[in-house]
Design a protein around this motif. Structure first.
Motif, mmCIF file in Angstrom:
data_model
loop_
_atom_site.group_PDB
_atom_site.id
_atom_site.type_symbol
_atom_site.label_atom_id
_atom_site.label_comp_id
_atom_site.label_asym_id
_atom_site.label_seq_id
_atom_site.Cartn_x
_atom_site.Cartn_y
_atom_site.Cartn_z
ATOM 1 N N LEU A 4 34.648 36.493 34.169
ATOM 2 C CA LEU A 4 35.064 35.206 33.995
ATOM 3 C C LEU A 4 36.627 35.243 33.462
ATOM 4 N N SER A 5 37.252 36.198 33.265
ATOM 5 C CA SER A 5 38.530 36.248 32.884
ATOM 6 C C SER A 5 39.617 36.284 34.026
ATOM 7 N N LEU A 6 39.119 36.052 35.325
ATOM 8 C CA LEU A 6 39.714 36.172 36.509
ATOM 9 C C LEU A 6 40.280 34.630 36.637
ATOM 10 N N ARG A 7 41.544 34.512 37.369
ATOM 11 C CA ARG A 7 42.149 33.388 37.559
ATOM 12 C C ARG A 7 41.416 32.311 38.411
ATOM 13 N N ARG A 8 41.135 31.003 38.181
ATOM 14 C CA ARG A 8 40.234 30.130 38.960
ATOM 15 C C ARG A 8 40.995 29.654 40.388
ATOM 16 N N ARG A 9 42.071 30.197 40.541
ATOM 17 C CA ARG A 9 42.567 29.705 41.991
ATOM 18 C C ARG A 9 41.715 30.475 43.044
ATOM 19 N N ARG A 10 41.097 31.547 42.728
ATOM 20 C CA ARG A 10 40.329 32.255 43.477
ATOM 21 C C ARG A 10 38.884 31.629 43.826
ATOM 22 N N VAL A 11 38.586 30.846 43.033
ATOM 23 C CA VAL A 11 37.121 30.173 43.217
ATOM 24 C C VAL A 11 36.927 29.612 44.459
ATOM 25 N N VAL A 12 35.774 29.835 45.168
ATOM 26 C CA VAL A 12 35.470 29.268 46.456
ATOM 27 C C VAL A 12 35.292 27.787 46.254
ATOM 28 N N ALA A 13 36.064 27.236 47.264
ATOM 29 C CA ALA A 13 35.986 25.649 47.312
ATOM 30 C C ALA A 13 34.687 25.126 47.676
ATOM 31 N N SER A 14 33.911 25.524 48.687
ATOM 32 C CA SER A 14 32.618 25.043 49.076
ATOM 33 C C SER A 14 31.601 26.133 48.611
ATOM 34 N N PRO A 15 31.047 25.928 47.478
ATOM 35 C CA PRO A 15 30.146 27.140 47.420
ATOM 36 C C PRO A 15 28.811 27.328 48.172
ATOM 37 N N PRO A 16 28.266 28.487 48.495
ATOM 38 C CA PRO A 16 27.098 28.534 49.366
ATOM 39 C C PRO A 16 25.749 28.097 48.576
ATOM 40 N N PRO A 17 24.864 28.332 49.238
ATOM 41 C CA PRO A 17 23.544 27.963 48.377
ATOM 42 C C PRO A 17 23.156 28.663 47.297
ATOM 43 N N ALA A 18 22.522 28.262 46.476
ATOM 44 C CA ALA A 18 22.267 29.037 45.048
ATOM 45 C C ALA A 18 21.508 30.375 45.516
ATOM 46 N N LEU A 19 21.795 31.300 44.835
ATOM 47 C CA LEU A 19 21.286 32.682 44.962
ATOM 48 C C LEU A 19 19.778 32.792 44.442
ATOM 49 N N HIS A 20 19.290 33.712 45.372
ATOM 50 C CA HIS A 20 17.595 33.754 44.587
ATOM 51 C C HIS A 20 17.794 34.752 43.692
ATOM 52 N N VAL A 21 17.283 34.641 42.257
ATOM 53 C CA VAL A 21 17.191 35.504 41.089
ATOM 54 C C VAL A 21 15.884 36.349 41.169
ATOM 55 N N PRO A 273 40.397 40.479 48.647
ATOM 56 C CA PRO A 273 41.009 41.678 48.032
ATOM 57 C C PRO A 273 41.812 41.291 46.648
ATOM 58 N N GLY A 274 42.666 40.358 46.908
ATOM 59 C CA GLY A 274 43.329 39.953 45.473
ATOM 60 C C GLY A 274 42.312 39.891 44.325
ATOM 61 N N VAL A 275 41.013 39.294 44.617
ATOM 62 C CA VAL A 275 40.173 39.225 43.451
ATOM 63 C C VAL A 275 39.572 40.361 42.879
ATOM 64 N N ARG A 276 39.013 41.150 43.913
ATOM 65 C CA ARG A 276 38.777 42.597 43.655
ATOM 66 C C ARG A 276 39.994 43.393 42.852
ATOM 67 N N ALA A 277 41.104 43.073 43.220
ATOM 68 C CA ALA A 277 42.091 44.108 42.694
ATOM 69 C C ALA A 277 42.523 43.789 41.158
ATOM 70 N N ALA A 278 42.481 42.167 40.974
ATOM 71 C CA ALA A 278 42.479 41.510 39.711
ATOM 72 C C ALA A 278 41.442 41.999 38.770
ATOM 73 N N HIS A 279 40.350 42.065 39.303
ATOM 74 C CA HIS A 279 39.230 42.596 38.486
ATOM 75 C C HIS A 279 39.340 44.040 38.131
ATOM 76 N N ALA A 280 39.721 44.763 39.213
ATOM 77 C CA ALA A 280 40.006 46.195 39.014
ATOM 78 C C ALA A 280 41.135 46.306 37.529
ATOM 79 N N ARG A 281 42.019 45.486 37.773
ATOM 80 C CA ARG A 281 43.175 45.630 36.635
ATOM 81 C C ARG A 281 42.607 45.315 35.363
ATOM 82 N N LEU A 282 41.780 44.019 35.245
ATOM 83 C CA LEU A 282 41.190 43.690 34.129
ATOM 84 C C LEU A 282 40.280 44.998 33.398
ATOM 85 N N VAL A 283 39.499 45.465 34.034
ATOM 86 C CA VAL A 283 38.502 46.658 33.795
ATOM 87 C C VAL A 283 39.352 47.872 33.366
ATOM 88 N N GLY A 284 40.447 48.105 33.867
ATOM 89 C CA GLY A 284 41.263 49.254 33.590
ATOM 90 C C GLY A 284 42.014 48.983 32.127
#
Length: 326
Positions: A4-21, A273-284
Motif C-alpha cells: 500500500l506504500s506504492l504511489r497511486r499513479r499506478r492504480v488501474v483506472a478500470s478495475p476488473p471484476p472482483a476476485l474470488h477469495v 514493470p515500474g510497479v514491481r520495481a517500486a515494490h522491490a525497492r520498498l522491500v529492500g
C-alpha cells in the motif's frame, strides 16, 4: 501491508471484476498440530543435534559470574563499560549457564498474519514455530510462556511439561481466529515489547515472532528503542515470518489490494514493470532498516518463510549461535 506504500499513479483506472477469495481452511487442532510437529520436525532436529537441544535456541549464558580483563577474541558485546571506565582497562562480563531455562514467546496475531500463498499462512507458520519451541524446551524440564499481541491477545504464564506446550497452542488458536473481515488493528509492536519488558522479572530467552510489517518503518514507530531495552536484560531472538508474494510482487495483471490492518483498498497493475520495481525497492529498504534495527539492539534474526518447513532455517540458526558460543 507494504504494497500500500506504492504511489497511486499506478492504480488501474478500470478495475476488473472482483476476485474470488477461497474459503480459509480451518485451523489444525492444537493437540493434532503438536503430534505432527513432534513426529515431522522435532525428531528430525533431534537427529541433527543428537539431543543437544540447547544448541538449537540457547545463546549466550544468562547468569553473570565475574568481570575479567579483555582478551583477544572476546566478544565486543560483552564489554562492561562501567568497569572499563573505572579501571581504565577493557573488561568483559563472564557468564555461567543457568540450570533451568525460562523462555517466552511473544507472538504477533495482528490481521497481517492472516496471509499466505504457499504451504501455510503466516499465522500458521508462527504456530508451528511456537509448537516446535514449546516441545523442544519443555521436554527437557525447562519452562516456556507465551504472550500474544493483536486481536485476541492473551498470556500463558511460564510452566513446564507437555501440558504447557498444549496450553501455548490453545492460546495461539484463540488469537488466530480473526480473519480478514475481523477488527482492523494496526500492529503496535512498540507497545507489545514495552508490556513484555514490564512483565518479565527474571532474565529469559525471548522469541519475538512477527512479520514486522508496520505502517511506520523500524525506528519511526518507536519499537526499535523498546526492543533495545528488552535485549539489555534478556536474550532476544527476532523470528520473522514472511511469504514470497510479499518479497516479490507477482505479475498477475490488475489486482485489488487490501490492507488487513487499516481496511484501505486500491487496485494495482502488477504487470507494470515500474510497479514491481517500486515494490522491490520498498522491500529492500524495509529489510535493510529491520536488519539495522536488530543489529543496533544486538538481536539475532531467524527468518522463516511460508514456502518451506522450519527445519532448515532452524538448523542454520543453531549453527550460527553455537559457533558464536565457541
Amino acid at each position: 501491508m507494504a504494497l500500500l506504500s506504492l504511489r497511486r499513479r499506478r492504480v488501474v483506472a478500470s478495475p476488473p471484476p472482483a476476485l474470488h477469495v477461497p474459503a480459509r481452511p480451518p485451523l489444525e487442532p492444537p493437540a493434532q498440530l503438536l503430534r505432527r510437529l513432534e513426529f515431522r520436525v522435532v525428531r528430525r532436529l533431534d537427529g541433527f543435534l543428537f539431543g543437544d537441544y540447547r544448541g538449537l535456541f540457547y545463546g549466550p549464558s544468562l547468569d553473570l559470574a565475574e568481570v575479567r580483563e579483555y582478551q583477544p577474541g572476546d566478544e565486543v558485546r560483552r564489554i562492561d563499560w562501567n568497569v572499563t571506565a573505572r579501571s581504565g582497562r577493557l573488561h568483559v562480563r563472564q557468564y555461567r549457564e543457568e540450570r533451568e531455562l525460562t523462555a517466552w514467546l511473544v507472538i504477533d496475531t495482528s490481521p497481517s498474519m492472516n496471509f499466505g500463498t504457499r504451504r501455510v499462512l503466516k499465522r500458521e507458520l508462527a504456530r508451528e514455530f511456537a509448537g516446535v519451541a514449546s516441545l523442544v524446551i519443555t521436554r527437557h524440564g525447562d519452562k516456556i510462556g507465551a504472550i500474544t499481541f493483536g486481536p485476541g491477545s492473551g498470556m500463558a504464564p511460564p510452566r513446564g511439561g507437555r501440558a504447557q506446550a498444549l496450553a501455548v497452542m490453545n492460546l495461539l488458536s484463540r488469537g488466530a481466529r480473526g480473519g480478514p473481515d475481523a477488527s482492523t488493528q494496526p500492529t503496535d509492536l512498540a507497545s507489545a515489547l514495552t508490556a513484555v519488558e514490564r512483565t518479565l522479572r527474571r532474565r529469559s530467552l525471548v522469541f519475538v515472532v512477527s512479520d514486522f510489517l508496520e505502517t511506520a518503518p523500524p525506528g519511526a514507530g518507536g519499537w526499535t528503542g523498546a526492543l533495545g531495552r528488552l535485549a539489555q536484560r534478556h536474550d532476544v531472538v527476532a523470528v520473522r515470518v514472511s511469504d514470497p508474494a510479499e518479497r516479490a510482487l507477482p505479475d498477475v495483471g490488475g489486482v485489488r489490494m487490501r490492507d488487513p490492518e487499516t481496511g484501505e483498498e486500491l487496485w494495482l497493475d502488477t504487470s507494470d514493470p515500474g510497479v514491481r520495481a517500486a515494490h522491490a525497492r520498498l522491500v529492500g529498504e524495509r529489510d535493510m532498516a529491520l536488519k539495522r534495527a536488530l543489529q543496533s539492539a544486538q538481536v539475532d534474526l531467524l527468518d522463516l518463510g511460508t514456502e518451506r518447513d522450519p527445519v532448515g532455517p532452524l538448523l542454520r540458526f543453531a549453527a550460527v549461535r553455537r559457533g558464536r558460543r565457541r
